[in-house]
Every structure is written in C-alpha cells, then in structure tokens.
Design a protein around this motif. Structure first.
Motif, PDB file in Angstrom:
ATOM      1  N   GLY A   4       0.824  -1.203   0.000  1.00 52.34           N
ATOM      2  CA  GLY A   4       0.000   0.000   0.000  1.00 52.34           C
ATOM      3  C   GLY A   4       0.860   1.255   0.000  1.00 52.34           C
ATOM      4  O   GLY A   4       2.089   1.197   0.055  1.00 52.34           O
ATOM      5  N   PRO A   5       0.197   2.430  -0.027  1.00 50.37           N
ATOM      6  CA  PRO A   5       0.918   3.701  -0.044  1.00 50.37           C
ATOM      7  C   PRO A   5       1.012   4.317   1.347  1.00 50.37           C
ATOM      8  O   PRO A   5       0.392   3.842   2.297  1.00 50.37           O
ATOM      9  CB  PRO A   5       0.040   4.563  -0.949  1.00 50.37           C
ATOM     10  N   LEU A   6       1.761   5.369   1.450  1.00 54.12           N
ATOM     11  CA  LEU A   6       1.717   6.262   2.605  1.00 54.12           C
ATOM     12  C   LEU A   6       0.701   7.353   2.306  1.00 54.12           C
ATOM     13  O   LEU A   6       0.519   7.719   1.141  1.00 54.12           O
ATOM     14  CB  LEU A   6       3.100   6.870   2.856  1.00 54.12           C
ATOM     15  N   PRO A   7      -0.016   7.897   3.305  1.00 55.36           N
ATOM     16  CA  PRO A   7       0.154   7.619   4.731  1.00 55.36           C
ATOM     17  C   PRO A   7      -0.466   6.295   5.163  1.00 55.36           C
ATOM     18  O   PRO A   7      -1.501   5.886   4.647  1.00 55.36           O
ATOM     19  CB  PRO A   7      -0.567   8.789   5.407  1.00 55.36           C
ATOM     20  N   TRP A   9      -0.533   5.002   9.177  1.00 57.84           N
ATOM     21  CA  TRP A   9       0.001   5.445  10.463  1.00 57.84           C
ATOM     22  C   TRP A   9       0.653   4.302  11.236  1.00 57.84           C
ATOM     23  O   TRP A   9       1.618   4.532  11.979  1.00 57.84           O
ATOM     24  CB  TRP A   9      -1.084   6.132  11.276  1.00 57.84           C
ATOM     25  N   ARG A  10       0.191   3.078  11.082  1.00 54.95           N
ATOM     26  CA  ARG A  10       0.856   1.967  11.777  1.00 54.95           C
ATOM     27  C   ARG A  10       2.275   1.779  11.228  1.00 54.95           C
ATOM     28  O   ARG A  10       3.224   1.584  11.985  1.00 54.95           O
ATOM     29  CB  ARG A  10       0.049   0.678  11.634  1.00 54.95           C
ATOM     30  N   ILE A  11       2.424   1.840   9.911  1.00 56.54           N
ATOM     31  CA  ILE A  11       3.750   1.751   9.302  1.00 56.54           C
ATOM     32  C   ILE A  11       4.638   2.889   9.797  1.00 56.54           C
ATOM     33  O   ILE A  11       5.798   2.685  10.182  1.00 56.54           O
ATOM     34  CB  ILE A  11       3.641   1.797   7.763  1.00 56.54           C
ATOM     35  N   GLU A  12       4.092   4.087   9.814  1.00 55.15           N
ATOM     36  CA  GLU A  12       4.888   5.257  10.182  1.00 55.15           C
ATOM     37  C   GLU A  12       5.283   5.232  11.664  1.00 55.15           C
ATOM     38  O   GLU A  12       6.390   5.619  12.023  1.00 55.15           O
ATOM     39  CB  GLU A  12       4.108   6.525   9.827  1.00 55.15           C
ATOM     40  N   LYS A  13       4.380   4.762  12.525  1.00 51.37           N
ATOM     41  CA  LYS A  13       4.728   4.668  13.951  1.00 51.37           C
ATOM     42  C   LYS A  13       5.861   3.663  14.164  1.00 51.37           C
ATOM     43  O   LYS A  13       6.779   3.913  14.965  1.00 51.37           O
ATOM     44  CB  LYS A  13       3.494   4.277  14.771  1.00 51.37           C
ATOM     45  N   ALA A  14       5.814   2.539  13.451  1.00 59.68           N
ATOM     46  CA  ALA A  14       6.898   1.562  13.574  1.00 59.68           C
ATOM     47  C   ALA A  14       8.217   2.159  13.091  1.00 59.68           C
ATOM     48  O   ALA A  14       9.278   1.917  13.679  1.00 59.68           O
ATOM     49  CB  ALA A  14       6.556   0.301  12.779  1.00 59.68           C
ATOM     50  N   ALA A  15       8.152   2.960  12.027  1.00 59.23           N
ATOM     51  CA  ALA A  15       9.359   3.607  11.514  1.00 59.23           C
ATOM     52  C   ALA A  15       9.899   4.636  12.509  1.00 59.23           C
ATOM     53  O   ALA A  15      11.112   4.738  12.724  1.00 59.23           O
ATOM     54  CB  ALA A  15       9.051   4.278  10.178  1.00 59.23           C
ATOM     55  N   ILE A  16       8.999   5.388  13.130  1.00 62.19           N
ATOM     56  CA  ILE A  16       9.417   6.374  14.135  1.00 62.19           C
ATOM     57  C   ILE A  16      10.087   5.677  15.315  1.00 62.19           C
ATOM     58  O   ILE A  16      11.115   6.138  15.836  1.00 62.19           O
ATOM     59  CB  ILE A  16       8.202   7.208  14.599  1.00 62.19           C
ATOM     60  N   SER A  17       9.531   4.549  15.738  1.00 61.07           N
ATOM     61  CA  SER A  17      10.142   3.790  16.834  1.00 61.07           C
ATOM     62  C   SER A  17      11.569   3.387  16.484  1.00 61.07           C
ATOM     63  O   SER A  17      12.476   3.485  17.316  1.00 61.07           O
ATOM     64  CB  SER A  17       9.306   2.536  17.135  1.00 61.07           C
ATOM     65  N   SER A  18      11.774   2.941  15.253  1.00 58.75           N
ATOM     66  CA  SER A  18      13.115   2.533  14.831  1.00 58.75           C
ATOM     67  C   SER A  18      14.058   3.736  14.733  1.00 58.75           C
ATOM     68  O   SER A  18      15.224   3.655  15.143  1.00 58.75           O
ATOM     69  CB  SER A  18      13.043   1.808  13.485  1.00 58.75           C
ATOM     70  N   SER A  35      -0.383  14.537  -1.240  1.00 62.08           N
ATOM     71  CA  SER A  35      -0.396  15.424  -0.075  1.00 62.08           C
ATOM     72  C   SER A  35       0.544  14.947   1.036  1.00 62.08           C
ATOM     73  O   SER A  35       0.691  15.621   2.050  1.00 62.08           O
ATOM     74  CB  SER A  35      -1.820  15.534   0.481  1.00 62.08           C
ATOM     75  N   TYR A  36       1.171  13.794   0.844  1.00 57.81           N
ATOM     76  CA  TYR A  36       2.010  13.229   1.909  1.00 57.81           C
ATOM     77  C   TYR A  36       3.296  14.036   2.058  1.00 57.81           C
ATOM     78  O   TYR A  36       4.062  14.196   1.104  1.00 57.81           O
ATOM     79  CB  TYR A  36       2.345  11.770   1.622  1.00 57.81           C
ATOM     80  N   GLN A  37       3.556  14.531   3.273  1.00 57.57           N
ATOM     81  CA  GLN A  37       4.713  15.403   3.490  1.00 57.57           C
ATOM     82  C   GLN A  37       5.531  15.037   4.727  1.00 57.57           C
ATOM     83  O   GLN A  37       6.533  15.687   5.008  1.00 57.57           O
ATOM     84  CB  GLN A  37       4.255  16.869   3.608  1.00 57.57           C
ATOM     85  N   ARG A  38       5.153  14.011   5.464  1.00 55.46           N
ATOM     86  CA  ARG A  38       5.892  13.707   6.693  1.00 55.46           C
ATOM     87  C   ARG A  38       7.311  13.227   6.374  1.00 55.46           C
ATOM     88  O   ARG A  38       7.516  12.402   5.477  1.00 55.46           O
ATOM     89  CB  ARG A  38       5.135  12.668   7.531  1.00 55.46           C
ATOM     90  N   PHE A  41      11.070   8.894   6.597  1.00 50.66           N
ATOM     91  CA  PHE A  41      11.947   7.917   5.959  1.00 50.66           C
ATOM     92  C   PHE A  41      13.137   8.596   5.273  1.00 50.66           C
ATOM     93  O   PHE A  41      13.013   9.687   4.712  1.00 50.66           O
ATOM     94  CB  PHE A  41      11.160   7.107   4.928  1.00 50.66           C
ATOM     95  N   SER A  42      14.286   7.905   5.312  1.00 51.15           N
ATOM     96  CA  SER A  42      15.471   8.422   4.626  1.00 51.15           C
ATOM     97  C   SER A  42      15.243   8.473   3.120  1.00 51.15           C
ATOM     98  O   SER A  42      15.756   9.362   2.432  1.00 51.15           O
ATOM     99  CB  SER A  42      16.677   7.528   4.924  1.00 51.15           C
ATOM    100  N   ARG A  43      14.476   7.514   2.621  1.00 52.35           N
ATOM    101  CA  ARG A  43      14.110   7.510   1.204  1.00 52.35           C
ATOM    102  C   ARG A  43      12.858   6.679   1.032  1.00 52.35           C
ATOM    103  O   ARG A  43      12.643   5.702   1.755  1.00 52.35           O
ATOM    104  CB  ARG A  43      15.250   6.956   0.346  1.00 52.35           C
ATOM    105  N   ILE A  44      12.021   7.069   0.071  1.00 53.27           N
ATOM    106  CA  ILE A  44      10.806   6.328  -0.258  1.00 53.27           C
ATOM    107  C   ILE A  44      10.956   5.757  -1.661  1.00 53.27           C
ATOM    108  O   ILE A  44      11.190   6.497  -2.619  1.00 53.27           O
ATOM    109  CB  ILE A  44       9.559   7.230  -0.168  1.00 53.27           C
ATOM    110  N   TYR A  45      10.850   4.435  -1.771  1.00 57.19           N
ATOM    111  CA  TYR A  45      10.910   3.752  -3.063  1.00 57.19           C
ATOM    112  C   TYR A  45       9.496   3.366  -3.493  1.00 57.19           C
ATOM    113  O   TYR A  45       8.673   2.968  -2.666  1.00 57.19           O
ATOM    114  CB  TYR A  45      11.745   2.479  -2.957  1.00 57.19           C
ATOM    115  N   ASN A  46       9.234   3.458  -4.783  1.00 57.43           N
ATOM    116  CA  ASN A  46       7.922   3.097  -5.307  1.00 57.43           C
ATOM    117  C   ASN A  46       7.942   1.672  -5.853  1.00 57.43           C
ATOM    118  O   ASN A  46       8.827   1.297  -6.625  1.00 57.43           O
ATOM    119  CB  ASN A  46       7.506   4.049  -6.433  1.00 57.43           C
ATOM    120  N   LEU A  47       6.964   0.885  -5.426  1.00 59.90           N
ATOM    121  CA  LEU A  47       6.740  -0.458  -5.954  1.00 59.90           C
ATOM    122  C   LEU A  47       5.366  -0.481  -6.615  1.00 59.90           C
ATOM    123  O   LEU A  47       4.375  -0.078  -6.008  1.00 59.90           O
ATOM    124  CB  LEU A  47       6.783  -1.502  -4.834  1.00 59.90           C
TER     125      LEU A  47
END
Length: 375
Positions: A4-7, A9-18, A35-38, A41-47
C-alpha cells in the motif's frame, strides 16, 4: 515494505520507533499520495503493486519481485519489516535478509469473514484452522475463492516461519497455536500525539462523535455495519452527533466533518461527551481493534462499543460502555443525559487511564523483540 501507499500510520509509527533507536529507515510500497509530506523515511521507493501482482499472476509477480529485489540489494537492510501478507510473501521468496511480518488485520480470518453477515457463522466457534478451511469453500465466486485461499495459505505459512506483530491479544492467542513468535503491538497513539491534549472540560451541552470511513457507493462492509445508527439521531433520540470521515449534508442533529488531520480530529472529538464504535455484532470482532476507540479515550470521551469488539474491552477494561443491540445502547445514553456530573467524572477517568495505558510506547519493545528473533 508494503503493498500500500503512505500515509499508513501503523507503518509510520513503527518507523518512528526505529528512528528513535538509531535505525535508518526506508520505505518501499505504492507511491504516496500527493499530499504526503511527513519526513520520516530516509528515502521512499515506489513499488508498482496492482491486483494482478497480488493474485500472483506470473508476469506481474515476476516484474514486481525484480523491483523489490533491486531495492533490497541497494539498501542492504538489517531487517525487513513487511506490512501485510503480500509484501511479506514476496520478501520471503527473495529470502536475503531477516524479515518480520506486521499483520495489520489478521488477514486469513478477515478474508473468511469480510463478506459474511453475522447470521451465517457461529460467533463462538474458536477453532481457527478448521474454521478457515471450511469457510474458504463457501465463497460464491470460484475465482475469488481460489485467490483468497492462496492468500490464507500464504499468511499461515508466513506466521509459522517468521516473527509476527499483531494488533490484539486475541489474535496472538489464536496464532500461538502455530507459532511461538507472535508479539502484540496495539494500534495505540504515540505519546507525542497525545501530550498536548488537555484534560476534559465540563460541557454545557451533550453531544457525541462517530469517526469512521463512509460507505462506498452506499455499501458498508458487514464488519463495520452501522445500519440504523445515524437514524437514531435523525429522530432526536440521542441529541447531536458529529461524524468525522464522511462528507454528506448536515441535518438538525447530525454534522458531517469529512476527513480531518489527526490534530484537528482529536480537537473536534474533545468537544463531545461520547465516542461511538456502534458496529453490529460480527464474527470478526473478537480480533478487530479499531484505533478510533483509543483516540476517543485520549480525547476524554466516554467510549461506547458493541460488546463483540473484544480487543476494545481488553484494552479499556472498565472504561468502556458495552451494548449488544441499539435499543440497549439508546437507554444507556439516555441515562447519562440527566447526569452531567457522572458524565464528566467518567470522561476524566477515561482520559487519565488512556494517558497511562493506551500508548504505543508501552508495547514498542515488542517490535525489537521480534527483530531479534528474525532470521
């Protein structure tokens, strides 16, 4: 990794924890919304995930796997945190780095139950394996039945082999029959999300809130069925309600707010007295842990929930009002109308409980315990 895409929030919270523990974190999934601006991530790759790839049609699956392998080879991760079954299955096939599976929705059980109404399945049947095998054969569409059966098999294979994170203790209890590497990570807010929420104020009015996704083309999935719920407000039985996440025309007792960002949403919630999770009883509910219940609690609302949503009661303990049917719910709400002092005390108690107990950080160590067991 996600299909799936961003946003999300479960994915992002796990990333923030790391990130908070010094990890460098990358994301690979569908292209984020415009509209995603948070800046997480160091880099976002598209799949380029699509339905044909999810159905594992050879050409699309092969091409997508090449994309994923190229990303993995470039990043050389210490750990792959795979969200949902498709990304986990593909990463497992590539099999070059340790993997943890984040099971957002208990996929195998969800697939069996998502189109079933509550009269077709015995709610109290707890035998997961037999239940899944029996109900896979009941889908009316043969093609979809076959594809869903494959997805179910994927999840059971993945859970058996690699550490898995699940959102509720009830899911852990079932999956522990096939794996000892199941870790609970509830959908609670981050401490930083709730720090600025002030204690409840005593309102001079009585109003409620319902936050959720609006029906798609008038259809609501059986798991989240609220047929007749808003009608109770239209006829003035329960005072006024604010509906967040839906766009529709306001009426005398119902105000629709559409989509709101998290800060604005919590602020709007806090202006009310009750937060509802009024989904009609469904067999999937013992595993379903809607994050809105916990956001209501942090906003200082009295949480009203259908009794079948067991994870809400496990998390909130005696800080939730349960009901089986809407007439029982109506009576319990009306009993509160005439007692503003009781309402205020219940809201304070729920707010204080949430600030100590309903926090992502309370379970954050489970992420890293899962990482340690990955291979």
């Amino acid at each position: 990794m996600s299909d799936g895409p961003l946003p999300d929030w479960r994915i992002e919270k796990a990333a923030i924890s790391s990130k908070n523990r010094g990890y460098e974190v990358y994301f690979a999934g569908l292209k984020p919304s415009s509209s995603y601006q948070r800046n997480i991530f160091s880099r976002i790759y598209n799949l380029a995930w699509n339905p044909k790839a999810r159905y594992r049609l050879p050409y699309q699956w092969h091409n997508l796997k090449k994309q994923m392998k190229k990303i993995i080879d470039e990043v050389k991760p210490d750990i792959i945190h795979a969200h949902n079954v498709f990304s986990a299955k593909m990463a497992k096939e590539i099999d070059t780095y340790p993997i943890v599976y984040d099971n957002h929705e208990y996929w195998s059980k969800f697939l069996v139950y998502q189109y079933e109404n509550n009269s077709e399945i015995d709610y109290y049947d707890k035998n997961m394996m037999d239940k899944i095998k029996r109900n896979v054969t009941t889908f009316s569409n043969q093609i979809k039945k076959t594809k869903r059966k494959v997805w179910i098999e994927w999840e059971l294979e993945i859970v058996t082999d690699i550490p898995s994170l699940v959102p509720s203790p009830s899911i852990k209890e079932e999956l522990s029959s096939i794996s000892k590497k199941i870790f609970v990570l509830p959908n609670f807010p981050l401490k930083s999300e709730i720090e600025r929420i002030v204690p409840p104020k005593n309102h001079d009015h009585f109003s409620s809130v319902y936050a959720g996704t609006s029906p798609y083309k008038g259809y609501q999935t059986p798991i989240k069925n609220i047929d007749g719920f808003l009608d109770l407000f239209e006829i003035g039985k329960l005072g006024k309600i604010n509906v967040i996440g839906w766009n529709a025309s306001d009426s005398e007792f119902i105000k629709y707010h559409g989509f709101m960002d998290r800060t604005a949403m919590i602020n709007e919630m806090s202006k009310n007295s009750i937060g509802f999770i009024p989904w009609k009883k469904h067999p999937f509910h013992p595993y379903c842990s809607p994050n809105k219940a916990y956001e209501y609690a942090h906003a200082g609302l009295i949480v009203f929930s259908t009794n079948s949503l067991q994870p809400i009661f496990d998390a909130l303990q005696n800080n939730v009002v349960g009901f089986d049917e809407y007439p029982e719910m109506v009576k319990k709400v009306q009993d509160l109308f005439s007692n503003s002092e009781e309402v205020f005390l219940k809201r304070i108690k729920t707010y204080e409980f949430a600030r100590s107990n309903l926090l992502w950080e309370n379970y954050e160590n489970n992420i890293f315990d899962a990482y340690k067991q990955a291979k």
